[in-house]
Write a protein that holds these residues in place. Structure first.
Motif, PDB file in Angstrom:
ATOM      1  N   GLY A 377      -5.493 -36.801 -15.911  1.00 49.80           N
ATOM      2  CA  GLY A 377      -4.992 -36.983 -17.278  1.00 49.80           C
ATOM      3  C   GLY A 377      -5.640 -36.045 -18.270  1.00 49.80           C
ATOM      4  O   GLY A 377      -5.434 -36.154 -19.486  1.00 49.80           O
ATOM      5  N   GLU A 378      -6.430 -35.052 -17.758  1.00 54.17           N
ATOM      6  CA  GLU A 378      -7.153 -34.158 -18.666  1.00 54.17           C
ATOM      7  C   GLU A 378      -6.260 -33.039 -19.211  1.00 54.17           C
ATOM      8  O   GLU A 378      -6.483 -32.561 -20.326  1.00 54.17           O
ATOM      9  CB  GLU A 378      -8.395 -33.578 -17.958  1.00 54.17           C
ATOM     10  CG  GLU A 378      -8.170 -32.453 -16.947  1.00 54.17           C
ATOM     11  CD  GLU A 378      -7.456 -32.900 -15.684  1.00 54.17           C
ATOM     12  OE1 GLU A 378      -7.166 -34.092 -15.555  1.00 54.17           O
ATOM     13  OE2 GLU A 378      -7.160 -32.043 -14.830  1.00 54.17           O
ATOM     14  N   ALA A 380      -3.061 -32.899 -20.278  1.00 54.25           N
ATOM     15  CA  ALA A 380      -2.329 -33.224 -21.513  1.00 54.25           C
ATOM     16  C   ALA A 380      -3.266 -33.252 -22.714  1.00 54.25           C
ATOM     17  O   ALA A 380      -2.882 -32.861 -23.823  1.00 54.25           O
ATOM     18  CB  ALA A 380      -1.624 -34.560 -21.349  1.00 54.25           C
ATOM     19  N   ARG A 387       2.510 -34.789 -20.161  1.00 51.16           N
ATOM     20  CA  ARG A 387       1.884 -34.955 -18.838  1.00 51.16           C
ATOM     21  C   ARG A 387       2.586 -34.060 -17.823  1.00 51.16           C
ATOM     22  O   ARG A 387       3.821 -33.990 -17.793  1.00 51.16           O
ATOM     23  CB  ARG A 387       2.017 -36.402 -18.359  1.00 51.16           C
ATOM     24  CG  ARG A 387       1.316 -37.432 -19.237  1.00 51.16           C
ATOM     25  CD  ARG A 387      -0.161 -37.410 -19.054  1.00 51.16           C
ATOM     26  NE  ARG A 387      -0.830 -38.567 -19.645  1.00 51.16           N
ATOM     27  CZ  ARG A 387      -2.129 -38.602 -19.892  1.00 51.16           C
ATOM     28  NH1 ARG A 387      -2.908 -37.554 -19.641  1.00 51.16           N
ATOM     29  NH2 ARG A 387      -2.672 -39.672 -20.399  1.00 51.16           N
ATOM     30  N   THR A 388       1.783 -33.406 -16.979  1.00 48.36           N
ATOM     31  CA  THR A 388       2.365 -32.463 -16.031  1.00 48.36           C
ATOM     32  C   THR A 388       2.863 -33.136 -14.754  1.00 48.36           C
ATOM     33  O   THR A 388       3.585 -32.547 -13.959  1.00 48.36           O
ATOM     34  CB  THR A 388       1.311 -31.403 -15.633  1.00 48.36           C
ATOM     35  OG1 THR A 388       0.144 -32.119 -15.220  1.00 48.36           O
ATOM     36  CG2 THR A 388       0.975 -30.473 -16.772  1.00 48.36           C
ATOM     37  N   GLU A 431      -1.668 -25.179  -8.947  1.00 48.27           N
ATOM     38  CA  GLU A 431      -1.230 -25.859  -7.713  1.00 48.27           C
ATOM     39  C   GLU A 431       0.132 -26.513  -7.923  1.00 48.27           C
ATOM     40  O   GLU A 431       1.006 -26.444  -7.059  1.00 48.27           O
ATOM     41  CB  GLU A 431      -2.253 -26.933  -7.305  1.00 48.27           C
ATOM     42  CG  GLU A 431      -3.441 -26.359  -6.560  1.00 48.27           C
ATOM     43  CD  GLU A 431      -4.515 -27.397  -6.275  1.00 48.27           C
ATOM     44  OE1 GLU A 431      -5.534 -27.029  -5.697  1.00 48.27           O
ATOM     45  OE2 GLU A 431      -4.326 -28.574  -6.662  1.00 48.27           O
TER      46      GLU A 431
HETATM   47  P1  CMP Z   1      -1.974 -34.665 -17.103  1.00 45.10           P
HETATM   48  O1  CMP Z   1      -1.006 -33.546 -17.104  1.00 45.10           O
HETATM   49  O2  CMP Z   1      -2.520 -35.126 -18.371  1.00 45.10           O
HETATM   50  O3  CMP Z   1      -1.297 -35.908 -16.356  1.00 45.10           O
HETATM   51  C1  CMP Z   1      -1.021 -35.787 -14.984  1.00 45.10           C
HETATM   52  C2  CMP Z   1      -2.311 -35.483 -14.299  1.00 45.10           C
HETATM   53  O4  CMP Z   1      -2.243 -35.257 -12.905  1.00 45.10           O
HETATM   54  C3  CMP Z   1      -2.868 -34.170 -14.811  1.00 45.10           C
HETATM   55  O5  CMP Z   1      -3.173 -34.278 -16.142  1.00 45.10           O
HETATM   56  C4  CMP Z   1      -3.952 -33.915 -13.837  1.00 45.10           C
HETATM   57  O6  CMP Z   1      -5.104 -34.606 -14.175  1.00 45.10           O
HETATM   58  C5  CMP Z   1      -3.364 -34.506 -12.570  1.00 45.10           C
HETATM   59  N1  CMP Z   1      -2.929 -33.410 -11.664  1.00 45.10           N
HETATM   60  C6  CMP Z   1      -1.914 -32.584 -11.836  1.00 45.10           C
HETATM   61  N2  CMP Z   1      -1.825 -31.736 -10.791  1.00 45.10           N
HETATM   62  C7  CMP Z   1      -2.782 -32.035  -9.934  1.00 45.10           C
HETATM   63  C8  CMP Z   1      -3.201 -31.531  -8.671  1.00 45.10           C
HETATM   64  N3  CMP Z   1      -2.590 -30.520  -8.092  1.00 45.10           N
HETATM   65  N4  CMP Z   1      -4.278 -32.110  -8.085  1.00 45.10           N
HETATM   66  C9  CMP Z   1      -4.884 -33.117  -8.660  1.00 45.10           C
HETATM   67  N5  CMP Z   1      -4.523 -33.651  -9.836  1.00 45.10           N
HETATM   68  C10 CMP Z   1      -3.501 -33.119 -10.481  1.00 45.10           C
END
Ligand code: CMP
Length: 436
Positions: A377-378, A380, A387-388, A431
């Motif tokens: 969650g870092e 965003a 959120r990705t 990734e």
């Molecule tokens: P956020 O985009 O805030 O919310 C979704 C979260 O998934 C993202 O932050 C990351 O912390 C986590 N995340 C996204 N891609 C990966 C990955 N390839 N490996 C581990 N964690 C991920």
């Protein structure tokens, strides 16, 4: 000066406690059975006088705790002692046995004997020592209070039985044990309001005594029963509160016809909360504490997560303290969506127990699995972007939530943390873009 919180004073208080309990049982018996103070009884009495006298000397030389501060000033401690417990202590230490020896005339000896009862003033002192055991938290406080209650009941009923013996003047032919047993039986039947009526007062004096005990005894019995009921209810207060809460929730769910599956899930969730933290909400339990104390407790309680999360491991004490007070424990049930792809993020999460999957929006593609010690969650928060990915729990998950403003504050104050977290965020984003 002796420190009252050190082991010597604790040992000494325990000696006084034992001596006083023996005195409390022995003194009234000696009086009612008119046992002359000689031989072993004289030695015992002298030993008690010596112990009680030594206690006065020790108390004059013991520091006191005043407004949370330890006062080891002899003058101040002595003046407080004189204004407080000195008087019962000095009365209990009067060498009555020496007075008995000095007054061999039988009549005088008999009169002085009654003064021995003054020793019982020392009983007032021992509740302090008994209360000290409570703070040691060796047993459940309610069970401990029950023991104390039973202790005082035994002392009180012993005194009443001795009073009855004194009034009854049982024949000399009856053994001491038999007459005491009779008197204690009378006490028990009277105090518990059973009153079989097989042992009845004959003279006016006995009748007055019995009436007095009946009136006060009934009150005492009520008090004891009330207290015991209360103590039993409080033995496991957390469990009692949990049960009450569950009853409320279940009644509500039935009343609102919540689907059976959902009811099971909710019950399961509370069950997990009970198993993992005895139903306590740590934040609300600690909310009254001042910040430094709260930080210390939080550091202790969250020791595990600090040790588990690699970016916390090498961090400075200040960094940990800054972050720890703002970590909020939160539990998710299996298959919960903790984060939804595309939502605006307001928090990031550290995993303490359990595991989560990083998944696509429809939940069909699993990009990665994160477990204890990792975070999510870092991205965003760093980029103030949606959120990705979505995050779904695989099992019951104990997480710690960190809100955005604390995250930004910490990032600003600790650039090394910012670097670490940014590197990882970039790697994760790459990734994702590569579809791993
Ligand atoms: P956020 O985009 O805030 O919310 C979704 C979260 O998934 C993202 O932050 C990351 O912390 C986590 N995340 C996204 N891609 C990966 C990955 N390839 N490996 C581990 N964690 C991920």
């Amino acid at each position: 000066m002796i420190n009252p919180e050190k082991s010597f004073k604790t040992w000494w208080d325990n000696i006084i406690l034992i001596a006083t309990i023996i005195v409390a049982f022995e003194t009234p018996l000696m009086l009612v059975f008119k046992i002359p103070i000689q031989g072993k009884y004289l030695i015992f009495s002298l030993v008690i006088t010596l112990i009680y006298s030594a206690d006065i000397i020790i108390n004059f030389n013991t520091g006191i705790r005043n407004n949370g501060e330890m006062l080891l000033d002899r003058g101040e401690a002595a003046s407080r002692y004189i204004r407080g417990w000195f008087w019962p202590d000095i009365l209990a230490a009067v060498p009555f046995e020496l007075i008995f020896i000095a007054t061999p005339v039988f009549g005088l000896n008999r009169i002085f004997r009654i003064f021995k009862i003054i020793r019982l003033f020392k009983l007032m002192r021992i509740s302090q020592t008994l209360n000290k055991f409570k703070t040691k938290n060796i047993i459940n406080p309610s069970i401990f209070r029950m023991f104390i209650l039973v202790f005082w009941i035994l002392i009180a009923t012993h005194f009443i039985a001795c009073g009855w013996l004194f009034m009854m003047d049982y024949p000399k032919t009856m053994s001491m044990f038999d007459s005491y047993l009779k008197a204690y039986y009378w006490t028990a039947t009277t105090v518990t309001t059973l009153g079989y009526g097989d042992l009845t007062p004959q003279t006016n004096g006995q009748m007055i005594y019995a009436t007095f005990i009946m009136i006060t005894g009934a009150g005492m019995y009520g008090f004891v029963i009330g207290n015991i009921a209360n103590l039993i209810a409080n033995i496991d207060i957390a469990k009692a509160q949990y049960r009450e809460k569950m009853e409320k929730i279940n009644t509500f769910m039935k009343y609102r016809n919540i689907p059976h599956e959902l009811q099971l899930k909710i019950n399961d969730y509370y069950n997990y909360l009970w198993e993992s933290r005895r139903g306590y909400d740590e934040n609300s339990v600690l909310s009254d504490l001042p910040i430094p104390l709260k930080t210390d407790v939080s550091l202790f309680l969250n020791k595990e997560i600090i040790e588990k999360v690699p970016i916390f491991k090498g961090a400075t004490g200040n960094f940990i303290k800054d972050i720890i007070l703002h970590l909020e424990p939160i539990v998710f049930t299996p298959n919960d969506y903790i984060v939804k792809k595309g939502d605006m993020g307001t928090d990031m999460f550290f995993i303490s127990k359990g595991s989560v999957d990083v998944v696509s929006e429809d939940g069909n593609i699993v990009y990665a699995t994160l477990t204890s010690g990792q975070f999510f969650g870092e991205i965003a928060l760093l980029l103030s972007s949606p959120r990705t990915a979505s995050i779904r729990s695989n099992s019951y998950c104990d997480l710690y939530r960190l809100d955005k403003s604390t995250f930004e504050h910490v990032l600003h104050r600790y650039p090394e943390f910012e670097t670490d977290i940014k590197v990882l965020a970039e790697k994760r984003k790459a990734e994702l873009q590569n579809g791993i």
